[in-house]
Write a protein that holds these residues in place. Structure first.
Motif, mmCIF file in Angstrom:
data_model
loop_
_atom_site.group_PDB
_atom_site.id
_atom_site.type_symbol
_atom_site.label_atom_id
_atom_site.label_comp_id
_atom_site.label_asym_id
_atom_site.label_seq_id
_atom_site.Cartn_x
_atom_site.Cartn_y
_atom_site.Cartn_z
ATOM 1 N N VAL A 42 -45.722 -8.938 3.225
ATOM 2 C CA VAL A 42 -47.161 -9.160 3.069
ATOM 3 C C VAL A 42 -47.372 -10.444 2.266
ATOM 4 N N HIS A 43 -48.063 -11.407 2.859
ATOM 5 C CA HIS A 43 -48.219 -12.726 2.227
ATOM 6 C C HIS A 43 -49.597 -12.863 1.584
ATOM 7 N N TRP A 44 -49.591 -13.109 0.278
ATOM 8 C CA TRP A 44 -50.809 -13.441 -0.465
ATOM 9 C C TRP A 44 -50.820 -14.957 -0.634
ATOM 10 N N PRO A 45 -51.759 -15.681 -0.008
ATOM 11 C CA PRO A 45 -51.627 -17.136 0.116
ATOM 12 C C PRO A 45 -52.140 -17.954 -1.066
ATOM 13 N N TYR A 46 -52.742 -17.319 -2.052
ATOM 14 C CA TYR A 46 -53.449 -18.078 -3.085
ATOM 15 C C TYR A 46 -52.600 -18.319 -4.329
ATOM 16 N N CYS A 47 -52.801 -19.490 -4.923
ATOM 17 C CA CYS A 47 -52.198 -19.874 -6.202
ATOM 18 C C CYS A 47 -53.278 -20.552 -7.051
ATOM 19 N N LEU A 48 -53.049 -20.585 -8.347
ATOM 20 C CA LEU A 48 -53.978 -21.309 -9.228
ATOM 21 C C LEU A 48 -53.699 -22.803 -9.211
ATOM 22 N N ARG A 49 -52.445 -23.160 -8.920
ATOM 23 C CA ARG A 49 -52.062 -24.564 -8.865
ATOM 24 C C ARG A 49 -50.841 -24.684 -7.964
ATOM 25 N N ARG A 50 -50.540 -25.904 -7.555
ATOM 26 C CA ARG A 50 -49.385 -26.137 -6.692
ATOM 27 C C ARG A 50 -48.268 -26.773 -7.505
ATOM 28 N N CYS A 51 -47.111 -26.139 -7.490
ATOM 29 C CA CYS A 51 -45.957 -26.687 -8.212
ATOM 30 C C CYS A 51 -45.500 -27.980 -7.553
ATOM 31 N N SER A 52 -44.888 -28.847 -8.330
ATOM 32 C CA SER A 52 -44.555 -30.187 -7.844
ATOM 33 C C SER A 52 -43.511 -30.185 -6.734
ATOM 34 N N ILE A 60 -55.188 -23.265 -2.979
ATOM 35 C CA ILE A 60 -55.985 -23.107 -4.190
ATOM 36 C C ILE A 60 -57.379 -22.672 -3.745
ATOM 37 N N PRO A 61 -57.788 -21.443 -4.038
ATOM 38 C CA PRO A 61 -59.068 -20.942 -3.512
ATOM 39 C C PRO A 61 -60.268 -21.618 -4.179
ATOM 40 N N LYS A 62 -61.286 -21.919 -3.370
ATOM 41 C CA LYS A 62 -62.524 -22.490 -3.893
ATOM 42 C C LYS A 62 -63.479 -21.403 -4.369
ATOM 43 N N GLU A 63 -63.271 -20.189 -3.874
ATOM 44 C CA GLU A 63 -64.088 -19.055 -4.278
ATOM 45 C C GLU A 63 -63.240 -17.792 -4.189
ATOM 46 N N GLY A 97 -47.251 -18.008 -2.115
ATOM 47 C CA GLY A 97 -48.385 -17.748 -2.929
ATOM 48 C C GLY A 97 -48.023 -17.060 -4.247
ATOM 49 N N THR A 98 -49.046 -16.515 -4.857
ATOM 50 C CA THR A 98 -48.854 -15.780 -6.108
ATOM 51 C C THR A 98 -49.490 -14.406 -5.967
ATOM 52 N N PRO A 99 -48.766 -13.431 -5.428
ATOM 53 C CA PRO A 99 -49.356 -12.105 -5.219
ATOM 54 C C PRO A 99 -49.748 -11.403 -6.506
ATOM 55 N N SER A 100 -49.184 -11.813 -7.637
ATOM 56 C CA SER A 100 -49.583 -11.191 -8.901
ATOM 57 C C SER A 100 -50.980 -11.627 -9.322
ATOM 58 N N LEU A 101 -51.605 -12.574 -8.570
ATOM 59 C CA LEU A 101 -53.010 -12.916 -8.787
ATOM 60 C C LEU A 101 -53.932 -11.896 -8.131
ATOM 61 N N LEU A 166 -41.605 -29.250 -13.176
ATOM 62 C CA LEU A 166 -41.774 -28.524 -11.921
ATOM 63 C C LEU A 166 -43.231 -28.166 -11.651
ATOM 64 N N GLY A 167 -44.106 -28.426 -12.628
ATOM 65 C CA GLY A 167 -45.511 -28.106 -12.466
ATOM 66 C C GLY A 167 -45.823 -26.632 -12.631
ATOM 67 N N ARG A 168 -44.927 -25.897 -13.295
ATOM 68 C CA ARG A 168 -45.150 -24.460 -13.500
ATOM 69 C C ARG A 168 -46.219 -24.250 -14.568
ATOM 70 N N ASP A 169 -46.926 -23.105 -14.489
ATOM 71 C CA ASP A 169 -48.011 -22.849 -15.434
ATOM 72 C C ASP A 169 -47.655 -21.762 -16.446
ATOM 73 N N HIS A 170 -46.353 -21.578 -16.702
ATOM 74 C CA HIS A 170 -45.936 -20.637 -17.731
ATOM 75 C C HIS A 170 -44.913 -21.309 -18.639
#
Length: 443
Positions: A42-52, A60-63, A97-101, A166-170
């Motif tokens: 199952v693919h969740w396609p959304y992320c808050l940002r794109r890693c490099s 990146i969702p607009k809404e 994506g980031t399914p934990s979102l 790497l552009g990671r957000d953690h």
């Protein structure tokens, strides 16, 4: 989702199976034990940002479209399960994506849909990929209550400077906290993803980081060599000379050191990039490597299964529409967002069995090969080849009563071994078809 291995050439070979249009279509007979079960991705396609470094299908969702995405994931799951006629789903993997979102209710909703359409055992492995941010950590217990019983945590590095490049957000501290919480909830069922071959990384710094990881990790580790992908920010930085990457001999040294170190700590390497102890192998990924059916749901997901009665009984390679908004519209209109369907020919299927099977340290058993090719055994296909004999005599390959597999040293050279095996398979099949034009191969 199947990720790249630590071998760039092998990654390109694998990627061909998920992108190349097939034209050699033949009718194949079905085999019940190959068609009644499947795993579900199952693919969740959304992320808050794109890693490099990332070129995965993510947006990146607009809404906020979480509710409609959940509804469409449920509907497509229902449609494809009905189409596949599978009676049992053996594992479910939520990737991205980031399914934990996603909201934990998404997980429970999809699992409920699965249970209505097919058997989902209480023992089924349900994996969720987790981005180790504070937000991801806080939702772990809710995800667990929703049905996730295994977590795959994208740590990537325990060095903050590496994470920034790497552009990671953690941060590394946040990653350690997430691992601790995940192990509390699912002891023995937490996987840690870590990358090597990062910009400016040395063998010494990698060894130190690996030692630190082994003090906190659970019973599963996935190692991935960083692969430069065209179109990514990191690729452009390297091309312009702004960022330097370790030499191939250095990354090879990193990989071999990791294999030896993990072995010393009780981990068994069961696939080129994956290590487990205490029988904690990923059942979901094993189903890919063993050539079993899988159903892909969500934007850009891939699947391999036999669809319900359309005359020809053959496994299909299916790809769902990539862009989430377009996929949502198609699911609402048709019940699914399948963009491409390609019937796999005999050679196509055997190539996948070979490429996937040789990733495992156990390789391909004679019994497994016979499921797909009963007329010609492994000795007949590969044992008489001069090129394969060189690999056998050189100690890179083993062909015996158990089947065909790489040796310990050979597994590290898999990217150079596979082209030889694929060429031999293709040549042998051509010779057999000339000799036996009515030859039938199984699904």
């Amino acid at each position: 989702m199947i990720r790249s291995t630590c071998f760039p050439v092998l990654f390109r070979v694998l990627r061909r199976f998920f992108s190349e249009v097939r034209t050699d279509v033949r009718e194949c007979a079905s085999k019940p034990d190959l068609t009644q079960e499947a795993s579900l991705y199952v693919h969740w396609p959304y992320c808050l940002r794109r890693c490099s470094y990332c070129n995965f299908n993510k947006y990146i969702p607009k809404e906020n479209k979480d509710n409609i995405m959940t509804e469409c994931l449920q509907r497509e799951t229902e449609t494809l399960l009905q189409l596949s006629q599978v009676s049992c789903i053996t594992s479910v993997f939520f990737g991205g994506g980031t399914p934990s979102l996603a909201d934990p209710s998404t997980i429970s909703a999809v699992l409920e849909t699965v249970s209505k359409q097919a058997s989902l055992s209480d023992q089924a492995e349900v994996t969720l990929e987790v981005n180790p941010t504070p937000a991801g950590k806080m939702k772990l217990e809710e995800f667990h209550l929703a049905g996730a019983n295994r977590f795959s945590i994208g740590v990537q590095s325990l060095r903050d400077k590496d994470l920034r490049s790497l552009g990671r957000d953690h941060s590394s501290h946040e990653a350690l906290q997430t691992i601790e919480e995940a192990r509390r909830l699912c002891p023995g069922r937490v996987s840690v993803d870590v990358m090597f071959g990062l910009p400016k990384q040395t063998a010494e710094s990698w060894e130190k980081q690996l030692s630190e990881l082994l003090t906190v990790c659970d019973d599963h580790v996935s190692l991935y060599q960083l692969t430069l992908e065209r179109g990514t920010q990191l690729f452009k930085q390297v091309q312009s000379g702004g960022v330097s990457m370790p030499a191939e001999e250095v990354t090879a040294e990193m990989y071999q050191h990791a294999r030896e170190t993990l072995h010393q700590h009780g981990f068994v390497q069961y696939e080129v990039s994956n290590f487990a102890r205490n029988n904690s192998e990923s059942r979901h990924n094993l189903s890919y490597w063993r050539g079993k059916q899988y159903i892909g749901v969500g934007p850009g997901a891939h699947g391999r299964f036999v669809p319900l009665g359309e005359g020809v009984v053959a496994r299909e390679a299916r790809t769902q529409t990539l862009e989430p908004d377009v996929w949502i519209r198609e699911v609402q209109q048709m019940g699914h967002g399948t963009r491409r369907r390609i019937q796999l020919g005999r050679l196509d299927l055997l190539e996948e069995v070979l490429v996937m099977g040789m990733r495992m340290t156990d390789g391909i058993s004679h019994k497994h090969w016979e499921l797909f090719c009963p007329q010609m055994n492994l000795h007949e296909v590969f044992g008489e080849s001069m090129r394969v004999q060189e690999l056998l005599l050189g100690g890179q390959l083993i062909l015996d009563d158990r089947g065909l597999r790489c040796s310990w040293n050979g597994l590290g050279l898999l990217d150079s071994i596979l082209p030889t095996l694929l060429a031999e398979l293709q040549g042998h099949r051509c010779r057999q078809l000339k000799k036996y034009p009515d030859l039938q191969w199984r699904l």
